[in-house]
Design a protein around this motif. Structure first.
Motif, short mmCIF file in Angstrom:
data_model
loop_
_atom_site.label_atom_id
_atom_site.label_comp_id
_atom_site.label_asym_id
_atom_site.label_seq_id
_atom_site.Cartn_x
_atom_site.Cartn_y
_atom_site.Cartn_z
N GLU A 8 0.85 -1.18 0.00
CA GLU A 8 0.00 0.00 0.00
C GLU A 8 0.89 1.23 0.00
O GLU A 8 1.81 1.34 0.80
CB GLU A 8 -0.91 -0.01 1.24
N GLU A 20 -7.76 -2.93 4.97
CA GLU A 20 -8.43 -1.72 4.46
C GLU A 20 -8.82 -1.95 3.01
O GLU A 20 -8.09 -2.62 2.27
CB GLU A 20 -7.47 -0.53 4.49
N VAL A 22 -8.69 -1.22 -0.76
CA VAL A 22 -7.65 -0.56 -1.56
C VAL A 22 -8.08 -0.43 -3.02
O VAL A 22 -8.94 -1.17 -3.49
CB VAL A 22 -6.29 -1.30 -1.51
N ARG A 44 -4.80 2.81 -0.33
CA ARG A 44 -6.01 2.74 0.49
C ARG A 44 -7.08 3.62 -0.16
O ARG A 44 -6.82 4.76 -0.54
CB ARG A 44 -5.69 3.20 1.90
#
Length: 128
Positions: A8, A20, A22, A44
């Motif tokens: 990320e 999370e 993405v 993200r």
């Protein structure tokens, strides 16, 4: 065997293991101990840069040096343990979002077959 890990590249650090949503941007084809180990590059979805980054070419344009930094980190990260440098396929280029999504789909299909017992699990633990 198809593997991938994700990286990320957002503007804020996330704790290791954070889950999370993405936005997928691209992928690197790392060769680790002779096996292909895909590195999915994403951001993200809620990151302030997410609206500006739509594909790997956007990352090169808006965040110069990020992709080469990721590649070099993965190239060297096992050398302190006495292992050789990792190599990369596709002339070491980061491939586009379309290819990254294909890798994710192929990996997901392989995982489903493994979970359903339709492929040999070898030494892998599947939780079954």
């Amino acid at each position: 065997r198809v593997l991938f890990r994700s990286v990320e590249i957002g503007s804020e650090a996330l704790a290791s293991g954070t889950v999370e949503p993405v936005k997928v941007l691209g992928v690197l084809a790392m060769i680790d101990d002779g096996e292909l180990d895909w590195k999915i590059i994403g951001i993200r979805a809620s990151d302030k840069l997410a609206s500006e980054l739509n594909d790997i070419s956007c990352v090169e344009a808006k965040c110069p040096g990020v992709i080469s930094g990721i590649r070099e980190w993965f190239r060297w990260y096992k050398t302190p343990d006495g292992k050789p440098l990792n190599a990369f396929g596709y002339a070491e280029k980061a491939l586009d979002k379309k290819m990254a999504l294909e890798v994710i789909e192929e990996t997901h299909e392989a995982w489903k077959k493994l979970r359903e017992g339709k492929t040999d699990k070898g030494k892998l633990w599947t939780g079954n």
